[in-house]
Design an enzyme around this catalytic site. Structure first.
Site, PDB file in Angstrom:
ATOM      1  N   HIS A 269       0.872  -1.179   0.000  1.00 32.74           N
ATOM      2  CA  HIS A 269       0.000   0.000   0.000  1.00 32.74           C
ATOM      3  C   HIS A 269       0.911   1.232   0.000  1.00 32.74           C
ATOM      4  O   HIS A 269       1.920   1.260   0.696  1.00 32.74           O
ATOM      5  CB  HIS A 269      -0.902   0.010   1.239  1.00 32.74           C
ATOM      6  CG  HIS A 269      -1.945   1.093   1.190  1.00 32.74           C
ATOM      7  ND1 HIS A 269      -1.671   2.383   1.555  1.00 32.74           N
ATOM      8  CD2 HIS A 269      -3.246   1.079   0.787  1.00 32.74           C
ATOM      9  CE1 HIS A 269      -2.763   3.125   1.393  1.00 32.74           C
ATOM     10  NE2 HIS A 269      -3.734   2.354   0.929  1.00 32.74           N
TER      11      HIS A 269
ATOM     12  N   GLU B  88       0.805   4.067   1.374  1.00 31.05           N
ATOM     13  CA  GLU B  88       1.064   4.658   2.693  1.00 31.05           C
ATOM     14  C   GLU B  88       2.139   3.864   3.446  1.00 31.05           C
ATOM     15  O   GLU B  88       3.019   4.443   4.102  1.00 31.05           O
ATOM     16  CB  GLU B  88      -0.216   4.714   3.533  1.00 31.05           C
ATOM     17  CG  GLU B  88       0.000   5.470   4.836  1.00 31.05           C
ATOM     18  CD  GLU B  88      -1.169   5.373   5.806  1.00 31.05           C
ATOM     19  OE1 GLU B  88      -0.901   5.288   7.017  1.00 31.05           O
ATOM     20  OE2 GLU B  88      -2.331   5.390   5.367  1.00 31.05           O
TER      21      GLU B  88
END
Length: 314
Positions: free
Chosen positions: A130, A132
């Site tokens: 991901h 992030e």
């Protein structure tokens, strides 16, 4: 079909959070200030409708800075955050950059750095690949931070006994799942240092609580959002865990299951933090074309948080 009556419980809060609104505003203000095109590294937020609408006014989305032909143009970093190497690379290219990282993600970055400086080895609870997670892990030297995705990872995890250990989490996870992982970590490493304040963002928490509040009353539950939006996918899981027999994500290519809806008296609707309200309105209008609809909005908390855009864009 048109005689069939369906009650909609409309979950609130839903949709855009302050970090997403700020990121979109940054792109719009950058185009206004610098003219088009403005480059954006990675999707500014995980929603096709938002990305397409920004493309239409002059944003060009890229994955890596090398793809940018004209390096005199500014580049914006997405709301998910970037590894430290990316601003350094932009500086090397003499590119102007604007950082649209959500302030709550930046808080996790600072936490990880502070733990590292204090001599801790860090565990990040999150989902592999991901953006992030890539951004948070990229704040520190390789090997300083390890990713744990579930309780099985905790069981298998080995750490040098002499090291102090602390943890942080991705901001868009399911609170319930994270609690279980944290419990397992604390059992295995009783001395583990927790974040000073909860890492899962207020918007994720509020949207999940709002869905939990009504899911049990719903025959089906629909979450408007993109497939690569972590917080939207979590909302579907939360609805099912909270007692709704059938929850599903409605994304840009979804077909509405009208036949299944014939068996429903009450349905729930929410939307992920990167999904604009127009998508909810469009979905409800499509239902209105087929059924008699009665809408009840169920709000559990008012959100009034605003994050300022960088001063150089004002």
């Amino acid at each position: 079909m048109k005689n069939k009556e369906i009650k909609i419980l409309l979950s609130a809060p839903r949709g855009f959070c302050a970090g997403v609104e700020r990121a979109i505003e940054i792109v719009k203000k950058s185009i206004k200030k610098y003219g088009a095109p403005v480059y954006v590294r990675h999707e500014i937020v995980h929603n096709k409708y938002v990305v397409d609408s920004l493309k239409a006014i002059g944003a060009i989305f890229i994955e890596e800075l090398e793809e940018i032909k004209d390096k005199t143009r500014p580049v914006i970093f997405s709301a998910h955050g970037v590894p430290k190497a990316i601003p350094l690379q932009a500086t090397k290219y003499k590119m102007e950059y604007i950082d649209a990282t959500c302030p709550l993600v930046s808080k996790v970055h600072r936490e990880a750095e502070n733990l590292y400086k204090a001599g801790y080895h860090i565990i990040l609870i999150g989902h592999n690949n991901h953006p992030e997670v890539i951004g948070t892990m990229g704040q520190l030297p390789e090997g300083a931070i390890d990713l744990i995705q579930d309780e099985h990872d905790v069981e298998a995890y080995e750490l040098d006994q002499n090291k102090k250990i602390g943890y942080t989490t991705q901001t868009t996870l399911s609170i319930d799942d994270t609690q279980n992982i944290i419990k397992a970590l604390k059992k295995k490493f009783p001395e583990i240092k927790a974040p000073f304040k909860e890492d899962i963002c207020y918007a994720t928490t509020n949207r999940q609580s709002a869905v939990k509040n009504i899911a049990k009353q719903c025959d089906m539950f629909f979450v408007l959002g993109s497939r690569n939006s972590s917080n939207s996918v979590r909302l579907v899981e939360v609805a099912e865990q909270a007692g709704c027999a059938h929850a599903e994500l409605i994304h840009s290519e979804s077909e509405i299951p009208f036949e299944q809806l014939l068996n429903c008296k009450t349905i729930g609707i929410s939307s992920g933090a990167s999904a604009p309200e127009i998508l909810v309105e469009d979905f409800i209008n499509k239902l209105k074309n087929k059924f008699q609809i009665k809408i009840e909005e169920v709000e559990i908390i008012k959100e009034n948080i605003v994050f300022k855009v960088p001063s150089k864009l004002n």
